[in-house]
Structure formats: structure tokens, C-alpha cells
Design a protein around this motif. Structure first.
Motif, short mmCIF file in Angstrom:
data_model
loop_
_atom_site.label_atom_id
_atom_site.label_comp_id
_atom_site.label_asym_id
_atom_site.label_seq_id
_atom_site.Cartn_x
_atom_site.Cartn_y
_atom_site.Cartn_z
N PRO A 152 0.81 -1.22 0.00
CA PRO A 152 0.00 0.00 0.00
C PRO A 152 0.85 1.27 0.00
O PRO A 152 1.87 1.33 0.69
N GLY A 153 0.42 2.22 -0.80
CA GLY A 153 1.05 3.54 -0.78
C GLY A 153 2.34 3.64 -1.57
O GLY A 153 2.94 4.71 -1.62
N THR A 154 2.78 2.55 -2.18
CA THR A 154 4.07 2.64 -2.84
C THR A 154 3.99 2.56 -4.36
O THR A 154 4.78 3.16 -5.05
N VAL A 220 -5.88 7.89 8.75
CA VAL A 220 -6.06 6.54 8.21
C VAL A 220 -4.81 6.10 7.48
O VAL A 220 -3.98 6.93 7.11
N SER A 221 -4.68 4.79 7.27
CA SER A 221 -3.53 4.38 6.47
C SER A 221 -3.94 3.96 5.06
O SER A 221 -3.14 4.03 4.14
N VAL A 222 -5.18 3.51 4.90
CA VAL A 222 -5.66 3.17 3.55
C VAL A 222 -7.07 3.73 3.41
O VAL A 222 -7.92 3.53 4.27
N TRP A 223 -7.29 4.43 2.34
CA TRP A 223 -8.57 5.11 2.14
C TRP A 223 -9.25 4.52 0.90
O TRP A 223 -8.75 4.67 -0.22
N LEU A 224 -10.36 3.79 1.11
CA LEU A 224 -11.09 3.18 0.01
C LEU A 224 -12.38 3.96 -0.20
O LEU A 224 -13.23 4.01 0.68
N LEU A 225 -12.48 4.59 -1.33
CA LEU A 225 -13.60 5.48 -1.56
C LEU A 225 -14.42 4.95 -2.74
O LEU A 225 -13.96 4.97 -3.87
N HIS A 243 -8.71 18.44 -0.38
CA HIS A 243 -7.72 18.62 0.69
C HIS A 243 -7.39 17.30 1.37
O HIS A 243 -6.23 17.02 1.65
N THR A 244 -8.42 16.50 1.61
CA THR A 244 -8.18 15.19 2.23
C THR A 244 -7.28 14.34 1.34
O THR A 244 -6.32 13.72 1.79
N GLY A 250 0.02 12.95 0.27
CA GLY A 250 1.27 13.58 0.71
C GLY A 250 1.98 12.74 1.76
O GLY A 250 3.21 12.70 1.82
N PHE A 251 1.21 12.06 2.60
CA PHE A 251 1.82 11.22 3.63
C PHE A 251 1.98 9.77 3.18
O PHE A 251 2.19 8.88 4.00
#
Ligand code: ADP
Ligand code: MG
Length: 461
Positions: A152-154, A220-225, A243-244, A250-251
Motif C-alpha cells: 500500500p502507498g508505494t 487513516v492508512s488506507v482510504w477506500l472510496l 484537501h483530504t 502527501g503522507f
């Protein structure tokens, strides 16, 4: 919607259970005993979420059958028993899971209100990667989902999955959550729909709790929308969303979005958001081809313990061109008929069901000619005029409706649609589509008539 009712809902649950007992007693004199024992008594009231009463059904098959057959009578009877109008929803719970214990009101009343954390997301049990059948239609989306779930995130951030209804977008989001939790049980995975985001944000504005809302979104660490298209056209919500999104990205937090359309076609979406959506991996889910449809039917049958021979699955897959949700309904219907009659699922039975309920879905996707003819019939404008070049208002309107329907049903590119309409420019096709969509948002009658027309072409039985 959270999967489990929170502690605060428990009083509602007690009321719901009492009301459901009354409803069942009322049904006893109205419905056949087989339906009561096979489908209705096995339902367990789980709780009330907003205005929706949630029931657990022992398995997908019963959940789908009840949804299909009894949702209206249950909603009416339950609303009456509760003295307030509610909707009902059925979740399938695997049989072996113990039922939730009845809440103890004394204990519940002593609990402090839990307000500072979003309840942990518990994905639907059967929405896992290994239950997802791969085909040409979803290969890239599945690969993308697996990649972000393992790192995740990479890799791709955001991952944006789009496609029509019933094609597995929500299933993939839940699968990602399962997989992430498998590696890291503590990972803070948040799942929400675009609609929820909008509603919770508006509520936080009204109650002066925007800061609190932000804190919840951002920790949160993972955001599923899911179904992000819902926020299009809602200015303040989009601003907040933007913004969210930037904050999380960004993080290095993983973001996965789904939508009914690709970013570039989300015409009412803020341009800044559209370009953010396009910055990672954009993958579509499409209508499955015949082989994939057959594999899906067989996989669902195996999961549910429904004996389904390959020949019968293939017959169903070639006869019904439809999304996966409809295929599940088809399998449910066939299995339920067989079960109620105490017979196995034969080819003859499958033929009978297809003929009786799915005659209008038995061809491949509607041709362009069929679409134009159906629009012509509904709007009473000759098909030749719709294909022609006249700019008279009613004719141009019918042509735009035909463009809208073609795009919605076939998902063809603007260029291809332009070619179908006699080599018209693709931007004028896009413009026609957008015009009808905006009109439909404002004009309920037009909305209803276009939907009716589409259901003639592509009925969701
Ligand atoms: P969407 O969110 O795209 O509208 P869902 O994810 O809700 O669709 O899928 C609808 C139903 O179809 C679900 O029960 C899901 O499990 C099933 N489904 C969709 N695609 C597949 C697939 N490729 N393999 C197995 N089941 C699928
Ligand atoms: Mg969905």
C-alpha cells in the motif's frame, strides 16, 4: 455504512427483533410454509443503520432470493411494526459463524459514547480476491488492486477503478481491505462511499464539527472510496475531498477510488480532482465475456454448494449477456426453482427460466440499430431523422438521447459513437451526452423516460 452496528445501536436492535417477531407471525397466514422455513425464518435481524434495517441471511443464496422476492412485503410489514418507515438490506453471513449475542441493555447504557474513532471496517466475508473470477474484462483492475494491497502507498497512488454497475468494483475494494488486514491486522483501513463522504461532511458543517471530520478522515492508512462520482457537482464537498486527498497522498497513504466513469468523463468533477485521479493507475472493469460469465456462474455455484453442470452453466452464460449482479440473480432463480421443486438443475429447467424471465436479455449487447429504433419508438421521431442531420429541436434532442443511451449501454468511445452517427465529431457526441445527463438530473420525467427506454433495451431482471 459500517458493517457492524455500533454499541449505540443496540436499543434499536432489541426493538427490531421484537418487530421482526411480529412480522413473522403475520406472514405465517399469508405465505407458504416452505417459503417461511427456507427463506424467512432463517433471517436474523442484525441492527438498524440510519433508516435501514439490516438482516443477516445464512448465505448469499438466501440473501439474494429474499431480496428478489420479498423485499417489498418485508419493508411494508416491518415499517408498520416499527411505526416508522424503514428500508431493509440483507447481508449474507457464512453459516458457521455464531450469531451475535443479544445485547444486554444494562451494559449498553453504562458504556460511554464512542465518538472519536471511525468503527473498524469489516469487509464482507466473501468479497475476497480468491472469489473474484479473472477475465479479459477485469484483468488490469484486479492486478492493480492486488498490487496496492500487497504494497500500500508505494506503487499506484491513487488506484482508480471504473466501470458500470454490478461489475465488481466494490468487491475489489473489500478484497483489498481483507488482504491488507491479513498482513497487518492493525492497519487502519477506511471504506466509505462518495455519498457517505458528502453526507458526513455536510453534517459536520451543520454541527460545527468540521475539524473533527477532518481528523477522522486523515488519521487513516488506507482510504477506500467507493462511487466517488457522487461528489461531482458538489462544490464544497469536492473542495474538502481535494484537501483530504492531498493530505493522505502527501503522507504516502494508499488511496483507491471507484467510479461509474473514467476520470475524464466525470464532467461535473473539479478539474483539479480529475487530474489527481488520473495521476496513478486508471483501470476499468467491463462486461465479462461468455467464458468469464460461465466461470463466474460456476464459481458462485461452488461457493454456495449448488450443483451446476458445465453444460448448464455454459447455456446460461451464452443466453444471458449481463453484469455479474444479474448473473448472480439468474443462478439464484434457477437454484431456488430446483430447490422448491426438489429437482436437480437440469438444462430443461435452465431453458425454462431463461425463457420465462430473461427473454429480453438473451442476445448480445443491443446493436446501434436497436438503440436508435427504441429511441425512435419512445420519442416518436423517425429513426431516419435521428440518424440524419436535421438540427430541429425535437430531432436533435432525440439524437442526443440516442447518444446518451449508446454511451451508457455500450461504453463505446466518443470517436466510435461519432462514427456510428455518420462520422460526426466526437466533441459533439460528448456535448450531446452531457446535455442529456444534465437535463436528466433536473427533469424527473425525462429521467424516468430515458431509464424506461434503456430498460427496454437492457432489462435488469
Ligand atoms: P459494483 O460495485 O461494480 O457495482 P459489486 O462489486 O457490488 O459491483 O459486484 C456485484 C456482485 O457481483 C457482487 O456479488 C460481486 O461479488 C460479484 N462479482 C462482480 N465481479 C465479479 C467477478 N469477477 N468474480 C466474482 N464475482 C464478481
Ligand atoms: Mg459498488
Amino acid at each position: 455504512m459500517s458493517d457492524q452496528p455500533s454499541l449505540l445501536d443496540h436499543e434499536d436492535t432489541v426493538q427490531l427483533r421484537a418487530a421482526w417477531d411480529r412480522v413473522l407471525r403475520g406472514f405465517e397466514s399469508e405465505l407458504p410454509e416452505t417459503a417461511m422455513t427456507k427463506f424467512l425464518r432463517p433471517l436474523v435481524p442484525a441492527g438498524i443503520e440510519g433508516r435501514t434495517a439490516v438482516f443477516d441471511a445464512p448465505g448469499q443464496f438466501i440473501a439474494a432470493w429474499v431480496r428478489d422476492k420479498y423485499v417489498d412485503v418485508i419493508e411494508a410489514a416491518l415499517s408498520e411494526a416499527l411505526g416508522t418507515s424503514v428500508r431493509v438490506e440483507f447481508r449474507d453471513q457464512p453459516r458457521e459463524r455464531p450469531l451475535p449475542p443479544a445485547p444486554d441493555l444494562e451494559v449498553v447504557n453504562r458504556q460511554p459514547a464512542i465518538v472519536d474513532a471511525r468503527p473498524a471496517f469489516s469487509p464482507i466475508e466473501r468479497y475476497r480476491f480468491d472469489a473474484f473470477v479473472i477475465g479479459q474484462s477485469n484483468r488490469l483492475a484486479l492486478a492493480g488492486a492486488k498490487a496496492v494491497a500487497s504494497q500500500p502507498g508505494t506503487k499506484y497512488n491513487p488506484l482508480f477503478i471504473y466501470g458500470g454497475p454490478g461489475l465488481g468494483k466494490t468487491h475489489l475494494l473489500h478484497s483489498i481491505a481483507h488482504e491488507i488486514h491479513r498482513h497487518d491486522a492493525q492497519a487502519h483501513v477506511v471504506y466509505m462511499t462518495g455519498q457517505q463522504f458528502a453526507e458526513e461532511f455536510i453534517h459536520s458543517v451543520q454541527t460545527n464539527r468540521v475539524d473533527h471530520f477532518r481528523k477522522l478522515q486523515r488519521g487513516v492508512s488506507v482510504w477506500l472510496l467507493d462511487d466517488v462520482q457522487f461528489i461531482a457537482g458538489k462544490e464544497r464537498t469536492q473542495e474538502e475531498f481535494f484537501h483530504t486527498f492531498n493530505w493522505l497522498q502527501g503522507f504516502g497513504k494508499q488511496i483507491v477510488l471507484t467510479s461509474d466513469k473514467p476520470p475524464k468523463d466525470l464532467l461535473l468533477m473539479d478539474e483539479r480532482l480529475r487530474s489527481r485521479f488520473e495521476a496513478g493507475l486508471v483501470a476499468d472493469v467491463q462486461m465479462p465475456d461468455t467464458e468469464t460469465r460461465c466461470a463466474i456462474l460456476q464459481s458462485k455455484a461452488a461457493q454456495e454448494g449448488i450443483p451446476l453442470e458445465h453444460e448448464v452453466a455454459m447455456f446460461l452464460a451464452t443466453s444471458v449477456f449481463a453484469n455479474v449482479r444479474i448473473l448472480e440473480g439468474l443462478l439464484t432463480k434457477v437454484a431456488a426453482h430446483a430447490s422448491l421443486e426438489g429437482e436437480p438443475i437440469t438444462l430443461a429447467l435452465a431453458e425454462e427460466i431463461v425463457e420465462k424471465y430473461y427473454r429480453n436479455v438473451t442476445t448480445v449487447k443491443p446493436s446501434f440499430d436497436q438503440i436508435v429504433e427504441t429511441v425512435a419508438r419512445h420519442l416518436q421521431i423517425p429513426a431516419s431523422e435521428i440518424r440524419g442531420v436535421s438540427r430541429k429541436a425535437p430531432i436533435a434532442h432525440a439524437r442526443h438521447v440516442a447518444v446518451y443511451v449508446t454511451r451508457e449501454i455500450t461504453g463505446d468511445s466518443w470517436k466510435h459513437i461519432g462514427a456510428l452517427f455518420g462520422n460526426r465529431d466526437h466533441t459533439s457526441m460528448m456535448h450531446g451526452y452531457k446535455k442529456i445527463r444534465e437535463l436528466m438530473n433536473r427533469d424527473k420525467d425525462l429521467n424516468a423516460s430515458v431509464r424506461l427506454l434503456m430498460s427496454d433495451l437492457f432489462p435488469e431482471v
